[in-house]
Design an enzyme around this catalytic site. Structure first.
Site, PDB file in Angstrom:
ATOM      1  N   GLU A 257      -3.222   7.732  -3.911  1.00  0.00           N
ATOM      2  CA  GLU A 257      -3.543   6.376  -3.150  1.00  0.00           C
ATOM      3  C   GLU A 257      -3.163   5.154  -4.198  1.00  0.00           C
ATOM      4  O   GLU A 257      -4.025   5.071  -5.178  1.00  0.00           O
ATOM      5  CB  GLU A 257      -4.689   6.333  -2.479  1.00  0.00           C
ATOM      6  CG  GLU A 257      -4.819   4.855  -1.309  1.00  0.00           C
ATOM      7  CD  GLU A 257      -6.053   5.035  -0.302  1.00  0.00           C
ATOM      8  OE1 GLU A 257      -7.265   5.076  -1.210  1.00  0.00           O
ATOM      9  OE2 GLU A 257      -5.911   4.795   0.564  1.00  0.00           O
TER      10      GLU A 257
ATOM     11  N   TYR B 148       0.971  -0.901  -0.149  1.00  0.00           N
ATOM     12  CA  TYR B 148      -0.108   0.024   0.213  1.00  0.00           C
ATOM     13  C   TYR B 148       0.839   1.309   0.028  1.00  0.00           C
ATOM     14  O   TYR B 148       2.123   1.157   0.669  1.00  0.00           O
ATOM     15  CB  TYR B 148      -0.821   0.021   1.207  1.00  0.00           C
ATOM     16  CG  TYR B 148      -1.654   1.372   1.454  1.00  0.00           C
ATOM     17  CD1 TYR B 148      -2.839   1.416   0.962  1.00  0.00           C
ATOM     18  CD2 TYR B 148      -1.039   2.331   2.116  1.00  0.00           C
ATOM     19  CE1 TYR B 148      -3.779   2.852   1.000  1.00  0.00           C
ATOM     20  CE2 TYR B 148      -1.854   3.592   2.445  1.00  0.00           C
ATOM     21  CZ  TYR B 148      -2.923   3.815   1.806  1.00  0.00           C
ATOM     22  OH  TYR B 148      -3.709   4.981   2.149  1.00  0.00           O
TER      23      TYR B 148
END
Ligand code: GDP
Ligand code: MN
Length: 397
Positions: A206, A118
Site C-alpha cells: 500500500e 493512492y
C-alpha cells in the site's frame, strides 16, 4: 510479516521503483548525520522526520514532521524517538518509536501543485487474481474515500499467468489523469511495483501517497508492505528484516515454542488441539456469553511439557479469568493428555490462579475424566462441549 516504511521502500527501490530517499536513525545525533548525508546526495535543504512503527496514520498522530534546518531535524528526532505514538491504527496506549526515517523533502518549496495518489497491490481472493487498486484521492484516509466517493477508486485485475500487461499500466496512468513525462514515469512505476510485489511474495503493498512532483517525477512517499509468511523460507534476506519489537510479545514467544497462538481481547483462555476445534471452541465460548482471550492450537502432541508451556503462555495475559482445555483424543489418547494436564498443573506450583475446565473427548475419554476427578486438583472436568462452555460461564459469574 510487516515491514517498516524504510524497509518497504528499500525493497521497492531494489526493483526500480522510485522512492523518496531516506536514512534510518535510532537517535537524534545519527538523525542529523543522516540529514547531512541526504543533503550531499540529493541536494535537499529540508527534510521530513518520520516515526517508524508498524501502523499507519502517523502523520495525523504527530509522527511525521517537516524540518527546515539541521537543528530542527535534531529537535524533532529527539521528540519523536522514544515517544508513544498514538494513531487510529495503534493500540490505545500507542506504540513506542525506536527509530525515525530522515527523508528528503519531496514537496518542493513553492510547489503548490503536488499530486498525491493512492496505490495498492493485493490478492482478490474471490477471483484468485492480483489486483492494483488506485485513486487520485491519495494522501488521506482511503477508507473515507471508499465510503464517501467509491467511484474514485479504480481496480485493475491481473491474470497471474500473463502478468501485468503494458496496456494495463497505461490505463492506470491515464485514469490518474497523467500525460507527457509523468505518464511515462507512472507506467514505469506501476510495472516495477507489480514486479516487486510478485518477486517478493508479498500479500499487500500500500503506497499512500504516491507523489507526482512538479517536475513530473513519480515516487513512493510512504510504503506499507506485508510479506506472505508462508513464502519467507525462500526470502531469507527479507525474513531477517523482522522487527520483533513491533509484534505481540506473547505471540512471538508462543511461536518460538511451536504453538499457534493469537492474542485476543476476551477473558477465557483456550487450549485446544487442532485449528478447526480451536475455532469451534471460540465460537461456543462466545455463544455462551463469554469472550475468548486467545486462539491456541497446541497441535497433536499434547504432552505434559507442551501443556505446561501452553498454560504459561495463556497466563501471561492478565485478562484471563478462566481456562478451557478442549482436547480431542484421536492420535493422542485422552488419558495421556489428562496426565499431562495434571503434571503440568503440579509442576507450576501456585502459578495457576484461575479455574480450569477440562473437556477431553475421544480415545480413553472415560479414563481421562477419572484421572482428572481423582487428581484432587482444582480442575473441573466436563464431557460435552456445551457443558464445558456452561461451566466456564459458571466460574466467571
Ligand atoms: P502516514 O501518515 O503514516 O500514512 O505517513 P506518510 O508517510 O503517508 O506521511 C504522512 C503525510 O506526510 C503525507 O501524506 C504527506 O502529506 C506528508 N509528507 C510526507 N513526506 C513529505 C515531504 O517530503 N514533505 C512534506 N512537506 N510533507 C511530506
Ligand atoms: Mn501514508
Amino acid at each position: 510479516m510487516n515491514l517498516h516504511e524504510y524497509q518497504g521502500k528499500e525493497l521497492l527501490n531494489s526493483f526500480g521503483v522510485r522512492i523518496q530517499r531516506g536514512i534510518v536513525a535510532d537517535n537524534h545525533k545519527k538523525a542529523v548525520e543522516a540529514a547531512k548525508q541526504l543533503a550531499t546526495e540529493t541536494g535537499t535543504g529540508w527534510w521530513v522526520v518520520k516515526a517508524q512503527i508498524h501502523a499507519g496514520g502517523r502523520g495525523k498522530g504527530g509522527g511525521v514532521k517537516l524540518a527546515k534546518s539541521l537543528e530542527q531535524v535534531e529537535s524533532i528526532s529527539e521528540d519523536i524517538i522514544g515517544m508513544m505514538l498514538k494513531t487510529p491504527q495503534t493500540p490505545p496506549q500507542g506504540k513506542k518509536v525506536s527509530q525515525v526515517l530522515v527523508a528528503e523533502d519531496v514537496y518542493y518549496p513553492g510547489d503548490n501543485e503536488p499530486e498525491e495518489y493512492y496505490m495498492s497491490v493485493l490478492l482478490n481472493r474471490a477471483t484468485g487474481k492480483n489486483m492494483i487498486m488506485y485513486s487520485t484521492e491519495g494522501g488521506m484516509d482511503i477508507e473515507t474515500v471508499a465510503e464517501e466517493t467509491p467511484h474514485l477508486i479504480f481496480t485493475e485485475e491481473i491474470d497471474p499467468l500473463i502478468g501485468l500487461q503494458g496496456f494495463q499500466a497505461r490505463k492506470i496512468a491515464f485514469n490518474l489523469g497523467l500525460s507527457g513525462g509523468a505518464l511515462k514515469e507512472m507506467i514505469k512505476f506501476v510495472s516495477s511495483l507489480y514486479t516487486a510485489f510478485v518477486e517478493s511474495d508479498s500479500s499487500l503493498f500500500e503506497i499512500n501517497p504516491v507523489l507526482k512532483t512538479s517536475d513530473d517525477k513519480i515516487l513512493a512517499v510512504d510504503s506499507k508492505v506485508t510479506l506472505d509468511d508462508n513464502a519467507l523460507f525462500r526470502h531469507k534476506d527479507l525474513a531477517e528484516l523482522r522487527d520483533l519489537r513491533e509484534e505481540n510479545e506473547i505471540e512471538v514467544e508462543a511461536n518460538a515454542a511451536g504453538l499457534n497462538y493469537v492474542d485476543l481481547d476476551g477473558n477465557v483462555g483456550c487450549m485446544v488441539n487442532g485449528a478447526g476445534l480451536a475455532m469451534g471452541t471460540m465460537d461456543l465460548i462466545k455463544q455462551s456469553g463469554g469472550e475468548p482471550a486467545n486462539f491456541l492450537d497446541v497441535g497433536g502432541t499434547a504432552d505434559a511439557k507442551r501443556v505446561e508451556t501452553a498454560f504459561r503462555i495463556i497466563l501471561k495475559d492478565d485478562n484471563v479469568k478462566a481456562i478451557l482445555v478442549n482436547i480431542f483424543g484421536g492420535i493422542v489418547r485422552c488419558d495421556r493428555v489428562a496426565q499431562g494436564v495434571i503434571d503440568a498443573y503440579k509442576n507450576m506450583g501456585d502459578a495457576i490462579k484461575v479455574p480450569i475446565i477440562v473437556r477431553l473427548q475421544g480415545t480413553n475419554a472415560i479414563e481421562a475424566k477419572q484421572l482428572i476427578d481423582d487428581s484432587g486438583l482444582d480442575v473441573i472436568s466436563a464431557t460435552e462441549f456445551q457443558e464445558a462452555a456452561d461451566k466456564v460461564q459458571e466460574v466467571l459469574a
